[in-house]
Write an enzyme that holds these catalytic residues in place. Structure first.
Site, PDB file in Angstrom:
ATOM      1  N   HIS B  38       5.627   7.177  -4.265  1.00 49.73           N
ATOM      2  CA  HIS B  38       4.848   6.269  -5.096  1.00 49.73           C
ATOM      3  C   HIS B  38       3.619   7.034  -5.712  1.00 49.73           C
ATOM      4  O   HIS B  38       2.372   7.074  -5.181  1.00 49.73           O
ATOM      5  CB  HIS B  38       4.427   5.226  -4.250  1.00 49.73           C
ATOM      6  N   ILE B  44      -0.255   7.423  -5.979  1.00 51.15           N
ATOM      7  CA  ILE B  44      -1.224   6.664  -6.066  1.00 51.15           C
ATOM      8  C   ILE B  44      -1.189   5.606  -4.731  1.00 51.15           C
ATOM      9  O   ILE B  44       0.122   5.384  -4.511  1.00 51.15           O
ATOM     10  CB  ILE B  44      -1.559   5.807  -7.376  1.00 51.15           C
ATOM     11  N   GLY B  47      -0.213  -0.930  -4.707  1.00 50.79           N
ATOM     12  CA  GLY B  47      -1.118  -2.153  -4.706  1.00 50.79           C
ATOM     13  C   GLY B  47      -0.739  -2.995  -3.421  1.00 50.79           C
ATOM     14  O   GLY B  47      -1.729  -3.725  -2.945  1.00 50.79           O
ATOM     15  N   VAL B  48       0.445  -3.056  -2.869  1.00 47.53           N
ATOM     16  CA  VAL B  48       0.805  -4.017  -1.674  1.00 47.53           C
ATOM     17  C   VAL B  48      -0.041  -3.339  -0.304  1.00 47.53           C
ATOM     18  O   VAL B  48      -0.489  -4.075   0.412  1.00 47.53           O
ATOM     19  CB  VAL B  48       2.156  -4.146  -1.190  1.00 47.53           C
ATOM     20  N   GLU B  52      -2.800  -4.893   2.039  1.00 41.03           N
ATOM     21  CA  GLU B  52      -2.545  -4.900   3.288  1.00 41.03           C
ATOM     22  C   GLU B  52      -3.932  -4.430   4.036  1.00 41.03           C
ATOM     23  O   GLU B  52      -4.331  -4.852   4.944  1.00 41.03           O
ATOM     24  CB  GLU B  52      -1.453  -3.924   3.791  1.00 41.03           C
TER      25      GLU B  52
END
Lengths: 93, 157
Positions: B38, B44, B47-48, B52
């Site tokens: 990713h 980067i 987003g998840v 978290e």
């Protein structure tokens, strides 16, 4: 001033996407309206905010699960609204 | 941050459980298998994992308020926004603020800052439940010590 029922019915309608006209004082939040436990948390949060109270959900759930009281007392809307009114009155002293 | 172990909070630097606020300092690792996928050539933080990080920070706040008598489980996330990219090695400040302490649940806002710029924010709801077993509670108390939850808030300390 909106009644407790009108306020609660409006909250449920908006959060759960249930048509307002299908929500009545005799509706059971779970059995009739199909509100699941996660949506009920959002409903509880909105009720807590709207009435500046803290619904004792843990106590209610325990009482129902242990068979001490029927779920109608807390989860049929008229019963829920009666309990909200009592919590508001208790807070006001 | 040890992304592959889901340890996203490095160190709590501010914590006022009664006022309902917390801030954590975190550093993204230079290398992680997460960055290999990713994304290849453009690593980067997903987003998840930003969500978290905010959820774990909020969870520490909720548990500290309860002196670790209960566990906070993430139940819902609303209005999550990922505004900027986060890259390997970047230093972060992750904040959470309690909006409501309900019966069996809590609602908090989370925010990530990098170089004082807003990176991400969200509103989160937690179910607040008894620990399902002693192993998890012991593990969370050990983790609380690792992330520097003050000793007076930890019943084992």
């Amino acid at each position: 001033m909106a009644s407790t029922f009108d306020t609660v019915a409006g909250i449920i309608s908006e959060i759960c996407g249930i048509p307002r006209e299908t929500i009545t004082p005799t509706s059971h939040a779970i059995e009739d309206l199909g509100i699941d436990s996660l949506d009920f948390l959002d409903v509880a949060f909105a009720i807590d905010k709207a009435f500046a109270i803290k619904l004792p959900l843990e106590q209610w759930t325990q009482e129902v699960n242990e068979g001490q009281v029927p779920s109608d007392r807390y989860f049929v809307l008229q019963g829920l609204c009666d309990n909200i009114d009592q919590l508001v009155m208790a807070k006001a002293g | 941050m040890r992304l592959e172990y889901f340890e996203l909070v490095d160190r709590i630097v501010e914590l006022d459980p009664d006022a309902g606020s917390i801030a954590a300092a975190c550093v993204l690792p230079e290398r992680s298998p997460v960055f290999e996928g990713h994304f290849p050539g453009h690593p980067i933080l997903p987003g998840v994992l930003m969500i978290e990080a905010m959820a774990q920070t909020g969870g520490w706040l909720v548990m500290a308020r309860l002196r670790f008598e209960r566990m906070a489980f993430l139940a819902s996330v609303k209005e999550a926004k990922m505004r900027r990219f986060l890259v390997p090695g970047q230093k972060l400040r992750v904040e959470a603020r309690l909006l409501h302490d309900g019966s069996g649940y809590a609602v908090a806002t989370g925010r990530i800052l990098a170089e004082r710029m807003a990176v991400a924010d969200a509103e989160m709801t937690f179910r607040v439940l008894p620990f399902p077993n002693a192993m998890l509670r012991a593990s969370m108390l050990a983790a609380a010590a690792r992330v520097a939850v003050p000793a007076e808030l930890r019943p084992d300390a």
